[in-house]
Design a protein around this motif. Structure first.
Motif, short mmCIF file in Angstrom:
data_model
loop_
_atom_site.label_atom_id
_atom_site.label_comp_id
_atom_site.label_asym_id
_atom_site.label_seq_id
_atom_site.Cartn_x
_atom_site.Cartn_y
_atom_site.Cartn_z
N LYS A 15 0.85 -1.18 0.00
CA LYS A 15 0.00 0.00 0.00
C LYS A 15 0.89 1.23 0.00
N PRO A 16 0.68 2.16 -0.93
CA PRO A 16 1.51 3.37 -0.96
C PRO A 16 1.47 4.12 0.37
N VAL A 17 2.58 4.74 0.72
CA VAL A 17 2.67 5.47 1.98
C VAL A 17 1.58 6.54 2.06
N ALA A 18 1.29 7.21 0.94
CA ALA A 18 0.25 8.23 0.94
C ALA A 18 -1.11 7.65 1.31
N ASP A 19 -1.38 6.41 0.89
CA ASP A 19 -2.64 5.75 1.24
C ASP A 19 -2.71 5.50 2.74
N VAL A 20 -1.60 5.00 3.30
CA VAL A 20 -1.56 4.72 4.74
C VAL A 20 -1.76 6.01 5.53
N LEU A 21 -1.07 7.06 5.11
CA LEU A 21 -1.20 8.36 5.78
C LEU A 21 -2.62 8.89 5.68
N ALA A 22 -3.23 8.78 4.51
CA ALA A 22 -4.61 9.25 4.34
C ALA A 22 -5.55 8.51 5.28
#
Length: 247
Positions: A15-22
């Motif tokens: 999972k892209p880091v941006a997805d996890v952060l979101a």
């Protein structure tokens, strides 16, 4: 690199880091850790999560698209606030969408084991096991709506419902949940689960729609902008004390 950054990187292969952060930011907004009116400062978030600004910006852009965060020119993005009319309207629209989701769930559940599990969960709600305390009810309520979304199996529908999330709902309204309100909602949940288990799409849709809209009307009657403002001022005060101690 801090432990949180290591965790984010561990998630990146799948999972892209941006997805996890979101996902993290969204949950913190819903739980009231980031309250309406609070600014999301890139530099602070970069330091906190131990990642570059790129994923932080992408995560915030997604929350802006979902309507949870507002972008302001030359200023840090802000967690979006709602007035009482908007609050009520969001519940009305969610009632329509979640009612449709309940109908889809009723059509999709054909497995006997799943129907049995839904009936057993309905009995838990009817017995009042989730009404022992506001924090228990809020957590169970979230699982209830999430599970029906999973059973509906419509990603676009789930996305639209997420875009109608109420910022700070959990933190601000948890103290307002009185025993009678939790008991009333518990019966609603039990009825909805039993209708889905029966495969009665029409009745499940109507019951879910009325449940969401009536709940919104009752909780909305207690709504006050000052609830958010008071929590935000207190949060800022506590963060200021923490900063003073660390200095």
């Amino acid at each position: 690199m801090n432990a949180l950054a290591d965790f984010l990187k561990a998630q990146a292969p799948n999972k892209p880091v941006a997805d996890v952060l979101a996902d993290i930011f969204r949950k913190r907004i819903m739980d009231g850790e980031y309250l309406p009116g609070e600014r999301l400062v890139e530099a602070d978030l970069t330091k906190l999560y131990g990642v570059s600004r790129g994923p932080i910006r992408e995560a915030i852009r997604r929350l802006i698209a979902e309507g949870l965060v507002e972008a302001e020119k030359h200023r840090s993005p802000t967690v979006k606030g709602l007035d009482q009319a908007q609050f009520q309207e969001m519940f009305e629209i969610r009632g329509v969408l979640e009612g449709y989701g309940a109908a889809l769930a009723a059509r999709n559940v054909t497995d006997a084991a799943k129907r049995k599990a839904l009936k057993e969960e309905a009995q838990k709600w009817r017995s009042g096991v989730y009404s022992s305390a506001p924090e228990v009810f809020v957590a169970a309520n979230t699982r209830f709506h999430d599970e029906i979304g999973v059973l509906a199996n419509r990603e676009l529908l789930a996305t639209q419902i997420r875009m109608l999330a109420i910022p700070g709902y959990k933190a601000v309204f948890e103290p307002l949940l009185q025993p009678e309100e939790m008991a009333r909602s518990s019966v609603d949940h039990a009825d909805i689960l039993e209708l889905i288990a029966k495969g009665d799409a029409t009745a499940a849709e109507a019951r879910m729609r009325s449940h969401v809209q009536n709940s919104g009307a009752r909780v909305g009657a207690k709504y006050s902008d000052q609830l958010f403002d008071r929590r935000l001022r207190e949060l800022e005060r506590l963060r200021g004390l923490d900063s003073f101690k660390s200095d």
